[in-house]
Design a protein around this motif. Sequence first.
Motif, PDB file in Angstrom:
ATOM      1  N   VAL A 243      43.989  44.230  49.188  1.00 40.02           N
ATOM      2  CA  VAL A 243      45.213  43.681  49.771  1.00 40.02           C
ATOM      3  C   VAL A 243      46.378  43.906  48.818  1.00 40.02           C
ATOM      4  O   VAL A 243      46.317  43.540  47.639  1.00 40.02           O
ATOM      5  N   SER A 244      47.444  44.496  49.340  1.00 40.58           N
ATOM      6  CA  SER A 244      48.654  44.693  48.538  1.00 40.58           C
ATOM      7  C   SER A 244      49.544  43.461  48.620  1.00 40.58           C
ATOM      8  O   SER A 244      49.322  42.549  49.432  1.00 40.58           O
TER       9      SER A 244
ATOM     10  N   ASP B 133      45.583  44.288  38.706  1.00 33.59           N
ATOM     11  CA  ASP B 133      45.723  45.681  39.131  1.00 33.59           C
ATOM     12  C   ASP B 133      46.663  45.841  40.321  1.00 33.59           C
ATOM     13  O   ASP B 133      46.792  46.928  40.891  1.00 33.59           O
ATOM     14  N   GLY B 134      47.322  44.744  40.747  1.00 36.70           N
ATOM     15  CA  GLY B 134      48.263  44.816  41.855  1.00 36.70           C
ATOM     16  C   GLY B 134      47.614  44.800  43.218  1.00 36.70           C
ATOM     17  O   GLY B 134      48.294  44.954  44.235  1.00 36.70           O
ATOM     18  N   LYS B 135      46.293  44.599  43.278  1.00 35.62           N
ATOM     19  CA  LYS B 135      45.561  44.544  44.538  1.00 35.62           C
ATOM     20  C   LYS B 135      44.579  43.374  44.499  1.00 35.62           C
ATOM     21  O   LYS B 135      44.112  42.970  43.426  1.00 35.62           O
ATOM     22  N   LEU B 136      44.274  42.855  45.678  1.00 36.33           N
ATOM     23  CA  LEU B 136      43.260  41.811  45.797  1.00 36.33           C
ATOM     24  C   LEU B 136      42.058  42.404  46.524  1.00 36.33           C
ATOM     25  O   LEU B 136      42.141  42.731  47.711  1.00 36.33           O
ATOM     26  N   ASP B 137      40.954  42.571  45.795  1.00 37.11           N
ATOM     27  CA  ASP B 137      39.755  43.038  46.490  1.00 37.11           C
ATOM     28  C   ASP B 137      39.076  41.852  47.179  1.00 37.11           C
ATOM     29  O   ASP B 137      39.502  40.704  47.036  1.00 37.11           O
ATOM     30  N   ALA B 138      38.035  42.136  47.916  1.00 37.33           N
ATOM     31  CA  ALA B 138      37.393  41.092  48.715  1.00 37.33           C
ATOM     32  C   ALA B 138      36.866  39.957  47.850  1.00 37.33           C
ATOM     33  O   ALA B 138      36.982  38.781  48.205  1.00 37.33           O
TER      34      ALA B 138
END
Length: 694
Positions: free
Chosen positions: A474-475, A513-518
């Motif tokens: 998710v950004s 890292d600027g993203k949300l993984d699951a």
Amino acid sequence: CATEWREVAFLVLARVSSYFGYPLYVLLFLTKCHNLRGMLYRTHLSEILPLDDVHHLHTLAGTVVSVSVISHSFWHLLRWGVGKDLALLWTAQTGVTGSLMLLLTPLIAFPMMFRRLRRGVRFEVRKALHYLSAVWGVALCFHAPATRVALVMGISVGLYGADWLCGYFFAIHYCPTLKMTRLGEAAVEVVFEHPPGFVNRMGGGGGGPGGYVYICLPWLSKGKEQWHAFSLYVHPKLANHSSVCIAKVGDWTGALHDALSQPTSRPGYIYGPFPSPFSDAVGYHNLMAVASGIGITPALGAISSLSASRSVNVMWMCREPALIEYYVRNCQFDDDAWSLIFYTGKRRLVLDESQFIANRRLLIINGRPDIEEDLFSVMRAIDGDSVLPARLLQKAQETYASVFQCTDEVRFKALLERALATYSFTELYALAIKFTVASSSRMVDFAEVDTDGDGVVSAAEAHAFRQRIRAQGVSFEGFKHLVCEVLGSDLPAPPFDGPGAQAIFNQLDSNEDGKLDAEEFNNAIKVMSDAAANRDEEKGAGGGGAGFVEAARGSLKVRADVFLTSTSSSGRLSAPSSSDHVSAPSSPPRASSGHLSASASSHALDPPKPPRPTPRSPELPMFAPVFSDLSVSHPHDPHHDEESGGGGAPSGAGGIDFSRWQVLYCGGAAPVVTVLNGLHKTYGVDLKIESFDW
């Protein structure tokens, strides 16, 4: 015929137990002529007959008649036994019809009379058995050929049958579109446009202040042929529309609630409307609508219909946050009367502050009321054109602080906790990915998609691009859309500004890292959900954010370093301090479509809100913009009670003109009914109770 004194005595007792019940036999059927009653209610007869509330007469008549039938049969059986004439039970018309009525009476009446049977027998079974009363009535017409019972009961049963047929063919309206929305875990709202021929004379607006309709949903898997009664009110925002709110309390309502994981439009049938006890509210200038839970719905009809000319006060006790959020957002409470909402639930409320700024007599108070004292306080304030006691205003200020004076972190937690009542972790993450893909597709460099460099994006390249975006997580843009269009879709403005959203996103992004993984997304949500167990520690402290933050941090020491792992060096939020409790200006409410849009502007949260005011100095009254006209001094001023009339006002019923007041109640709380009945008997205040407990 009777030939000896015992037979004569038993015959006299049998006939006495029967003849005195004739008026009640008539009432049994006439009180259920809904269409006839609705027509007569609009005539002067409503001033003579209690046409707004006849169900209690039906209940009384049914109870007495049940005892009468059993008693009548008992004396006749004794008489025939003494005279050795028991064969009359199957050879005589009187015996056959009497035996049939005796067998049917317990089936018709007992499941409705006794609470244990009402709870143990399903509604559809009880209702089907109750319709055997038509057979019972026909049998009664032929029971005593030598008397005029055939004429009396023939007219009564005939009127009931004619009313039923007229209602079935002319008063049932087909609605091709019923808009149904689940309200948290407690209820369902149904909105419908008035079909041709439907006139809402009862549910507020241009009609009366109260009424109810029957609803049938043939597409529902459980009970597709069932009709259920619900209070009706005019929709506060949609012209030519009405609404009902359905509490999840049984098999049918539970099946409906389960079928509506998302807002849904389906067809259905509406039968009515018919007058209810709230219809009588026009007879008084000052009204006190007391409600518990879903019982607020008839009060809304009274507000809509009468608030322009009368004082419609509300005391609403509710533990379901979704109900409070929905009705405060969509309904306009009387700003010339007091509306007290006593919230007894646990989840933090998510509300729009502008409603409370516009109506300073709309108050939310955490905890249960002292029904008698608080009701008298409202009456005294209206009669004397004064304010409420300081204790109530102080509680309202404290609740106002916990709801509106909180940090972005606490606000996000409240939004998320509310969403988890409807969506699972997996569903929320899937929605966030959906928004991420949509926003990335609008902002991506063409060359990133056109991997073969031929100047054309093929379907395979577009699919591969979307798969890469999904795999990355998710950004921030996807997260913003999730917050704006799912978590806070019903709010008039984004729940927090761009920097606030970025700060929350940074907290969730544990590896930066600027993203949300699951895993990050689900673990963070799980921590927030678990932290709700410590809600009692944060409740009541102005804003209450610190308890949540500490709970989240404590959980993460066990799980992993996933959420709230750093401090100010990375720009993350720390635990809120008392100076964080400031009020954000609100814009006027807007209606929510209830649908998710992945193509909404990616800059929905970018425009900054107006700057928030700095915290007020301690010497000024707390929350002065909202409460400034409700008290004349600081609530902690020792002279406050004397000057404002708050604490120094007389307790009890002193200073109240009960002849100008009517109390109306709708809900299923027996202790509340007991208190209100006590006030009615002690002080003579007029009381109407609406209940669909059959």
